[in-house]
Design a protein around this motif. Sequence first.
Motif, PDB file in Angstrom:
ATOM      1  N   LYS A 227      44.014   4.099   2.886  1.00  0.00           N
ATOM      2  CA  LYS A 227      44.821   3.835   1.697  1.00  0.00           C
ATOM      3  C   LYS A 227      44.367   2.542   1.037  1.00  0.00           C
ATOM      4  CE  LYS A 227      48.802   6.360   3.277  1.00  0.00           C
ATOM      5  NZ  LYS A 227      50.219   6.362   3.547  1.00  0.00           N
ATOM      6  N   ILE A 228      43.211   2.594   0.414  1.00  0.00           N
ATOM      7  CA  ILE A 228      42.694   1.448  -0.323  1.00  0.00           C
ATOM      8  C   ILE A 228      42.783   1.787  -1.803  1.00  0.00           C
ATOM      9  CG2 ILE A 228      40.682   0.018  -0.798  1.00  0.00           C
ATOM     10  CD1 ILE A 228      39.821   0.627   2.114  1.00  0.00           C
ATOM     11  N   LEU A 229      43.474   0.949  -2.545  1.00  0.00           N
ATOM     12  CA  LEU A 229      43.658   1.196  -3.972  1.00  0.00           C
ATOM     13  C   LEU A 229      42.678   0.357  -4.781  1.00  0.00           C
ATOM     14  CD1 LEU A 229      47.546   1.224  -4.127  1.00  0.00           C
ATOM     15  CD2 LEU A 229      45.981   3.156  -3.893  1.00  0.00           C
ATOM     16  N   CYS A 230      42.211   0.925  -5.877  1.00  0.00           N
ATOM     17  CA  CYS A 230      41.247   0.259  -6.745  1.00  0.00           C
ATOM     18  C   CYS A 230      41.457   0.747  -8.173  1.00  0.00           C
ATOM     19  CB  CYS A 230      39.826   0.572  -6.289  1.00  0.00           C
ATOM     20  SG  CYS A 230      38.569  -0.188  -7.325  1.00  0.00           S
ATOM     21  N   GLU A 231      41.452  -0.169  -9.120  1.00  0.00           N
ATOM     22  CA  GLU A 231      41.644   0.185 -10.526  1.00  0.00           C
ATOM     23  C   GLU A 231      40.341   0.209 -11.321  1.00  0.00           C
ATOM     24  OE1 GLU A 231      44.559  -2.467 -12.108  1.00  0.00           O
ATOM     25  OE2 GLU A 231      46.144  -1.676 -10.836  1.00  0.00           O
ATOM     26  N   VAL A 232      39.211   0.042 -10.665  1.00  0.00           N
ATOM     27  CA  VAL A 232      37.921  -0.007 -11.360  1.00  0.00           C
ATOM     28  C   VAL A 232      37.407   1.422 -11.529  1.00  0.00           C
ATOM     29  CG1 VAL A 232      35.608  -0.999 -11.353  1.00  0.00           C
ATOM     30  CG2 VAL A 232      37.502  -2.267 -10.333  1.00  0.00           C
ATOM     31  N   ASN A 233      37.810   2.054 -12.632  1.00  0.00           N
ATOM     32  CA  ASN A 233      37.535   3.481 -12.803  1.00  0.00           C
ATOM     33  C   ASN A 233      36.093   3.812 -13.159  1.00  0.00           C
ATOM     34  OD1 ASN A 233      37.468   2.763 -15.484  1.00  0.00           O
ATOM     35  ND2 ASN A 233      39.248   3.951 -16.076  1.00  0.00           N
ATOM     36  N   ASN A 234      35.232   2.808 -13.324  1.00  0.00           N
ATOM     37  CA  ASN A 234      33.815   3.112 -13.540  1.00  0.00           C
ATOM     38  C   ASN A 234      33.002   2.952 -12.253  1.00  0.00           C
ATOM     39  OD1 ASN A 234      34.006   0.238 -13.663  1.00  0.00           O
ATOM     40  ND2 ASN A 234      32.063   0.149 -14.756  1.00  0.00           N
ATOM     41  N   CYS A 235      33.684   2.848 -11.121  1.00  0.00           N
ATOM     42  CA  CYS A 235      33.014   2.795  -9.818  1.00  0.00           C
ATOM     43  C   CYS A 235      32.821   4.219  -9.296  1.00  0.00           C
ATOM     44  CB  CYS A 235      33.854   1.987  -8.827  1.00  0.00           C
ATOM     45  SG  CYS A 235      33.094   1.868  -7.181  1.00  0.00           S
ATOM     46  N   SER A 236      31.702   4.456  -8.655  1.00  0.00           N
ATOM     47  CA  SER A 236      31.416   5.779  -8.090  1.00  0.00           C
ATOM     48  C   SER A 236      32.430   6.198  -7.033  1.00  0.00           C
ATOM     49  CB  SER A 236      30.021   5.789  -7.464  1.00  0.00           C
ATOM     50  OG  SER A 236      29.041   5.597  -8.450  1.00  0.00           O
TER      51      SER A 236
ATOM     52  N   ASP B  58      35.033 -10.586  -4.164  1.00  0.00           N
ATOM     53  CA  ASP B  58      34.369  -9.463  -4.828  1.00  0.00           C
ATOM     54  C   ASP B  58      34.235  -8.304  -3.857  1.00  0.00           C
ATOM     55  OD1 ASP B  58      33.609 -10.142  -7.502  1.00  0.00           O
ATOM     56  OD2 ASP B  58      32.088 -11.485  -6.682  1.00  0.00           O
ATOM     57  N   CYS B  59      34.322  -7.096  -4.392  1.00  0.00           N
ATOM     58  CA  CYS B  59      34.040  -5.900  -3.606  1.00  0.00           C
ATOM     59  C   CYS B  59      32.552  -5.589  -3.762  1.00  0.00           C
ATOM     60  CB  CYS B  59      34.877  -4.724  -4.096  1.00  0.00           C
ATOM     61  SG  CYS B  59      34.517  -3.192  -3.207  1.00  0.00           S
ATOM     62  N   LYS B  60      31.785  -5.801  -2.725  1.00  0.00           N
ATOM     63  CA  LYS B  60      30.344  -5.547  -2.776  1.00  0.00           C
ATOM     64  C   LYS B  60      30.023  -4.062  -2.613  1.00  0.00           C
ATOM     65  CE  LYS B  60      28.650  -9.616  -3.417  1.00  0.00           C
ATOM     66  NZ  LYS B  60      27.872  -9.945  -4.590  1.00  0.00           N
ATOM     67  N   THR B  61      31.021  -3.250  -2.331  1.00  0.00           N
ATOM     68  CA  THR B  61      30.825  -1.810  -2.217  1.00  0.00           C
ATOM     69  C   THR B  61      30.717  -1.165  -3.598  1.00  0.00           C
ATOM     70  OG1 THR B  61      32.152  -1.904  -0.200  1.00  0.00           O
ATOM     71  CG2 THR B  61      31.753   0.275  -1.109  1.00  0.00           C
ATOM     72  N   PHE B  62      31.182  -1.859  -4.628  1.00  0.00           N
ATOM     73  CA  PHE B  62      31.164  -1.330  -5.997  1.00  0.00           C
ATOM     74  C   PHE B  62      29.794  -0.779  -6.362  1.00  0.00           C
ATOM     75  CE2 PHE B  62      30.090  -2.021 -10.466  1.00  0.00           C
ATOM     76  CZ  PHE B  62      31.027  -1.202 -11.067  1.00  0.00           C
ATOM     77  N   LYS B  63      29.811   0.432  -6.887  1.00  0.00           N
ATOM     78  CA  LYS B  63      28.587   1.087  -7.358  1.00  0.00           C
ATOM     79  C   LYS B  63      28.948   1.797  -8.660  1.00  0.00           C
ATOM     80  CE  LYS B  63      25.880   5.011  -5.988  1.00  0.00           C
ATOM     81  NZ  LYS B  63      25.665   5.987  -4.932  1.00  0.00           N
ATOM     82  N   PRO B  64      28.378   1.361  -9.795  1.00  0.00           N
ATOM     83  CA  PRO B  64      28.767   1.966 -11.068  1.00  0.00           C
ATOM     84  C   PRO B  64      28.369   3.438 -11.152  1.00  0.00           C
ATOM     85  CG  PRO B  64      26.939   0.441 -11.383  1.00  0.00           C
ATOM     86  CD  PRO B  64      27.355   0.342  -9.950  1.00  0.00           C
ATOM     87  N   HIS B  65      29.183   4.187 -11.899  1.00  0.00           N
ATOM     88  CA  HIS B  65      28.837   5.588 -12.171  1.00  0.00           C
ATOM     89  C   HIS B  65      27.500   5.649 -12.887  1.00  0.00           C
ATOM     90  CE1 HIS B  65      32.485   7.723 -11.153  1.00  0.00           C
ATOM     91  NE2 HIS B  65      33.216   6.861 -11.830  1.00  0.00           N
TER      92      HIS B  65
END
Length: 52
Positions: A4-13, A43-50
């Motif tokens: 249950k990890i929530l994230c609002e960055v909707n352009n992340c893969s 920072d979330c280093k897992t972020f990967k843009p679409h």
Amino acid sequence: MEQKILCEVNNCSYWGKGNKCTADAIYVVSHTGETAENSRETDCKTFKPHDL
């Protein structure tokens, strides 16, 4: 157990419906060394843009 990890960055893969992170694991780092005073210093280093 469901993650249950929530994230609002909707352009992340890894972004999913309901603002849920779908990554198997996440990697969060601090800008200031080993500790952070608040969320702005991380920072979330897992972020990967679409792919565009």
